[in-house]
Design a protein around this motif. Structure first.
Motif, PDB file in Angstrom:
ATOM      1  N   MET A 198       0.840  -1.194   0.000  1.00 22.70           N
ATOM      2  CA  MET A 198       0.000   0.000   0.000  1.00 22.70           C
ATOM      3  C   MET A 198       0.875   1.244   0.000  1.00 22.70           C
ATOM      4  O   MET A 198       1.869   1.311   0.725  1.00 22.70           O
ATOM      5  CB  MET A 198      -0.903   0.012   1.239  1.00 22.70           C
ATOM      6  CG  MET A 198      -1.817   1.235   1.313  1.00 22.70           C
ATOM      7  SD  MET A 198      -2.889   1.225   2.765  1.00 22.70           S
ATOM      8  CE  MET A 198      -1.699   1.582   4.053  1.00 22.70           C
ATOM      9  N   ILE A 199       0.510   2.214  -0.809  1.00 23.06           N
ATOM     10  CA  ILE A 199       1.236   3.475  -0.862  1.00 23.06           C
ATOM     11  C   ILE A 199       0.451   4.545  -0.115  1.00 23.06           C
ATOM     12  O   ILE A 199      -0.712   4.808  -0.438  1.00 23.06           O
ATOM     13  CB  ILE A 199       1.488   3.932  -2.306  1.00 23.06           C
ATOM     14  CG1 ILE A 199       2.246   2.857  -3.080  1.00 23.06           C
ATOM     15  CG2 ILE A 199       2.259   5.247  -2.316  1.00 23.06           C
ATOM     16  CD1 ILE A 199       3.612   2.556  -2.543  1.00 23.06           C
ATOM     17  N   VAL A 200       1.077   5.157   0.869  1.00 30.38           N
ATOM     18  CA  VAL A 200       0.457   6.229   1.653  1.00 30.38           C
ATOM     19  C   VAL A 200       0.903   7.568   1.078  1.00 30.38           C
ATOM     20  O   VAL A 200       2.105   7.859   1.047  1.00 30.38           O
ATOM     21  CB  VAL A 200       0.856   6.132   3.132  1.00 30.38           C
ATOM     22  CG1 VAL A 200       0.209   7.264   3.935  1.00 30.38           C
ATOM     23  CG2 VAL A 200       0.463   4.776   3.708  1.00 30.38           C
ATOM     24  N   PRO A 201      -0.015   8.407   0.610  1.00 32.77           N
ATOM     25  CA  PRO A 201       0.365   9.688   0.017  1.00 32.77           C
ATOM     26  C   PRO A 201       0.608  10.756   1.076  1.00 32.77           C
ATOM     27  O   PRO A 201      -0.137  10.866   2.054  1.00 32.77           O
ATOM     28  CB  PRO A 201      -0.850  10.036  -0.841  1.00 32.77           C
ATOM     29  CG  PRO A 201      -2.001   9.428  -0.101  1.00 32.77           C
ATOM     30  CD  PRO A 201      -1.469   8.161   0.520  1.00 32.77           C
ATOM     31  N   GLY A 202       1.667  11.532   0.885  1.00 33.42           N
ATOM     32  CA  GLY A 202       1.981  12.570   1.857  1.00 33.42           C
ATOM     33  C   GLY A 202       2.804  13.682   1.247  1.00 33.42           C
ATOM     34  O   GLY A 202       2.904  13.817   0.022  1.00 33.42           O
ATOM     35  N   VAL A 203       3.426  14.467   2.106  1.00 36.49           N
ATOM     36  CA  VAL A 203       4.217  15.611   1.661  1.00 36.49           C
ATOM     37  C   VAL A 203       5.421  15.770   2.577  1.00 36.49           C
ATOM     38  O   VAL A 203       5.376  15.412   3.760  1.00 36.49           O
ATOM     39  CB  VAL A 203       3.375  16.904   1.666  1.00 36.49           C
ATOM     40  CG1 VAL A 203       2.944  17.290   3.078  1.00 36.49           C
ATOM     41  CG2 VAL A 203       4.114  18.059   0.998  1.00 36.49           C
ATOM     42  N   LEU A 227       5.411   4.029  -9.068  1.00 34.31           N
ATOM     43  CA  LEU A 227       4.464   3.803  -7.983  1.00 34.31           C
ATOM     44  C   LEU A 227       3.902   2.388  -8.017  1.00 34.31           C
ATOM     45  O   LEU A 227       3.704   1.759  -6.966  1.00 34.31           O
ATOM     46  CB  LEU A 227       3.336   4.833  -8.057  1.00 34.31           C
ATOM     47  CG  LEU A 227       3.738   6.278  -7.740  1.00 34.31           C
ATOM     48  CD1 LEU A 227       2.608   7.238  -8.099  1.00 34.31           C
ATOM     49  CD2 LEU A 227       4.140   6.439  -6.285  1.00 34.31           C
ATOM     50  N   ALA A 228       3.661   1.881  -9.209  1.00 38.04           N
ATOM     51  CA  ALA A 228       3.176   0.501  -9.328  1.00 38.04           C
ATOM     52  C   ALA A 228       4.218  -0.482  -8.796  1.00 38.04           C
ATOM     53  O   ALA A 228       3.872  -1.468  -8.126  1.00 38.04           O
ATOM     54  CB  ALA A 228       2.844   0.185 -10.785  1.00 38.04           C
ATOM     55  N   GLU A 229       5.483  -0.214  -9.096  1.00 43.96           N
ATOM     56  CA  GLU A 229       6.559  -1.074  -8.604  1.00 43.96           C
ATOM     57  C   GLU A 229       6.633  -1.041  -7.076  1.00 43.96           C
ATOM     58  O   GLU A 229       6.803  -2.078  -6.419  1.00 43.96           O
ATOM     59  CB  GLU A 229       7.892  -0.611  -9.199  1.00 43.96           C
ATOM     60  CG  GLU A 229       9.012  -1.626  -9.102  1.00 43.96           C
ATOM     61  CD  GLU A 229       8.811  -2.827 -10.011  1.00 43.96           C
ATOM     62  OE1 GLU A 229       9.153  -3.945  -9.574  1.00 43.96           O
ATOM     63  OE2 GLU A 229       8.308  -2.651 -11.136  1.00 43.96           O
ATOM     64  N   LEU A 230       6.510   0.149  -6.509  1.00 44.29           N
ATOM     65  CA  LEU A 230       6.573   0.303  -5.053  1.00 44.29           C
ATOM     66  C   LEU A 230       5.385  -0.354  -4.354  1.00 44.29           C
ATOM     67  O   LEU A 230       5.497  -0.766  -3.193  1.00 44.29           O
ATOM     68  CB  LEU A 230       6.630   1.785  -4.688  1.00 44.29           C
ATOM     69  CG  LEU A 230       7.937   2.505  -5.027  1.00 44.29           C
ATOM     70  CD1 LEU A 230       7.771   4.012  -4.865  1.00 44.29           C
ATOM     71  CD2 LEU A 230       9.081   2.000  -4.152  1.00 44.29           C
ATOM     72  N   ALA A 231       4.266  -0.449  -5.057  1.00 45.25           N
ATOM     73  CA  ALA A 231       3.053  -1.003  -4.451  1.00 45.25           C
ATOM     74  C   ALA A 231       2.894  -2.502  -4.671  1.00 45.25           C
ATOM     75  O   ALA A 231       2.057  -3.136  -4.019  1.00 45.25           O
ATOM     76  CB  ALA A 231       1.822  -0.286  -5.017  1.00 45.25           C
ATOM     77  N   ALA A 232       3.681  -3.074  -5.557  1.00 50.04           N
ATOM     78  CA  ALA A 232       3.415  -4.432  -6.042  1.00 50.04           C
ATOM     79  C   ALA A 232       3.429  -5.498  -4.962  1.00 50.04           C
ATOM     80  O   ALA A 232       2.652  -6.460  -5.029  1.00 50.04           O
ATOM     81  CB  ALA A 232       4.416  -4.786  -7.143  1.00 50.04           C
ATOM     82  N   ASP A 233       4.305  -5.352  -3.955  1.00 54.78           N
ATOM     83  CA  ASP A 233       4.414  -6.410  -2.946  1.00 54.78           C
ATOM     84  C   ASP A 233       3.483  -6.210  -1.754  1.00 54.78           C
ATOM     85  O   ASP A 233       3.489  -7.007  -0.813  1.00 54.78           O
ATOM     86  CB  ASP A 233       5.857  -6.567  -2.464  1.00 54.78           C
ATOM     87  CG  ASP A 233       6.411  -5.303  -1.807  1.00 54.78           C
ATOM     88  OD1 ASP A 233       5.649  -4.328  -1.651  1.00 54.78           O
ATOM     89  OD2 ASP A 233       7.613  -5.290  -1.468  1.00 54.78           O
ATOM     90  N   GLY A 234       2.700  -5.119  -1.766  1.00 50.49           N
ATOM     91  CA  GLY A 234       1.726  -4.898  -0.706  1.00 50.49           C
ATOM     92  C   GLY A 234       2.284  -4.308   0.572  1.00 50.49           C
ATOM     93  O   GLY A 234       1.537  -4.060   1.522  1.00 50.49           O
ATOM     94  N   VAL A 235       3.587  -4.067   0.626  1.00 51.66           N
ATOM     95  CA  VAL A 235       4.209  -3.460   1.805  1.00 51.66           C
ATOM     96  C   VAL A 235       3.836  -1.979   1.866  1.00 51.66           C
ATOM     97  O   VAL A 235       3.775  -1.302   0.842  1.00 51.66           O
ATOM     98  CB  VAL A 235       5.746  -3.621   1.754  1.00 51.66           C
ATOM     99  CG1 VAL A 235       6.421  -2.842   2.881  1.00 51.66           C
ATOM    100  CG2 VAL A 235       6.115  -5.099   1.832  1.00 51.66           C
ATOM    101  N   THR A 236       3.579  -1.471   3.055  1.00 56.96           N
ATOM    102  CA  THR A 236       3.237  -0.061   3.208  1.00 56.96           C
ATOM    103  C   THR A 236       4.465   0.815   3.009  1.00 56.96           C
ATOM    104  O   THR A 236       5.487   0.640   3.675  1.00 56.96           O
ATOM    105  CB  THR A 236       2.636   0.213   4.600  1.00 56.96           C
ATOM    106  OG1 THR A 236       1.436  -0.547   4.755  1.00 56.96           O
ATOM    107  CG2 THR A 236       2.320   1.691   4.774  1.00 56.96           C
TER     108      THR A 236
END
Length: 252
Positions: free
Chosen positions: A1-6, A215-224
């Motif tokens: 999961m990707i958490v959006p922030g700043v 972003l897809a690569e960063l999200a692929a394994d389901g790790v936050t």
């Protein structure tokens, strides 16, 4: 999961409370707080107040950007860095891998940086905080080979990488870097630049060719992990809101 922030340093001109309000209104979820402006080193009361304001607005604290230069900063400074991060409620402290590039660093300097990173990682672990090394062109993480070697030499589970693209990023190169740093990479600084790099900031949606696959690569394994907006055009809150909407649309 990707958490959006700043990254809060995106808005040096704003007070911490304004950054909180802007981030929440934009629909983002987290803030990485800067140690050189919004949460100054050693100001524990400020750190506690900023941490409380963040969580009260329904946001999470991604980390504390300390600007500590492992191997070059005075080692004792990290004690204040850690105390400030704990007061803030930050689960991660961002540091730099010294102040020299691989080309300018001799074996002794590299060994000193590695040793200091390990020391910091151990100290932070005792407080339940991890240490993240920024992927930065003016440090030992300038190149992928040097960065991978650095983490291998340190060999500490509490030491993780942050990733960000360099100037004139090529998509294939960026994907190679991200894949090499997985699964330990915990965050990416997200921005779009033109041919002049830092001096030519673009709206985030100028580079869907880069960010959608990354972003897809960063999200692929389901790790936050976190995707943190930075380098907004003209430091303009209106542009930031559009960039935030773009990021959220890409994250689906």
């Amino acid at each position: 999961m990707i958490v959006p922030g700043v990254v809060s340093v995106t808005f040096r001109q704003l007070a911490a409370t304004e950054v909180v309000e802007l981030t929440a209104a934009a629909g983002l979820s987290a803030i990485s707080w800067a140690g050189d402006v919004h949460v100054p080193l050693g100001e524990l009361g400020t750190a506690r107040a900023v941490g409380a304001a963040t969580t009260a607005s329904g946001l999470s604290i991604e980390g504390y950007a300390s600007y500590f230069d492992a191997g070059d900063s005075e080692p004792a400074v990290f004690d204040d860095v850690l105390r400030t991060a704990v007061a803030l409620g930050a689960p991660t402290i961002r540091v730099w891998a010294g102040k020299r590039t691989p080309e300018d660093s001799d074996a002794a300097h590299r060994a000193r940086v590695v040793s200091e990173l390990v020391r910091c990682a151990e100290l932070a672990a005792s407080e339940g905080v991890r240490v993240a090394v920024e992927f930065h062109v003016h440090t030992l993480t300038k190149t992928l080979d040097s960065a991978v070697k650095l983490f291998a030499e340190a060999g500490h589970e509490n030491l993780v990488p942050y990733w960000q693209p360099r100037e004139l990023p090529e998509v294939a190169e960026c994907l190679t870097e991200v894949r090499a740093l997985l699964p330990s990479v915990t965050a990416a600084h997200v921005f779009s630049w033109g041919a002049d790099g830092f001096d030519e900031r673009l709206p985030l949606d100028a580079r869907p060719d880069l960010w959608q696959p990354v972003l897809a690569e960063l999200a692929a394994d389901g790790v936050t992990r976190h995707a943190l907006l930075e380098f907004v055009v003209d430091d303009d809150p209106a542009v930031f809101r559009r960039d935030a909407a773009t990021l959220l649309s890409w994250l689906g």
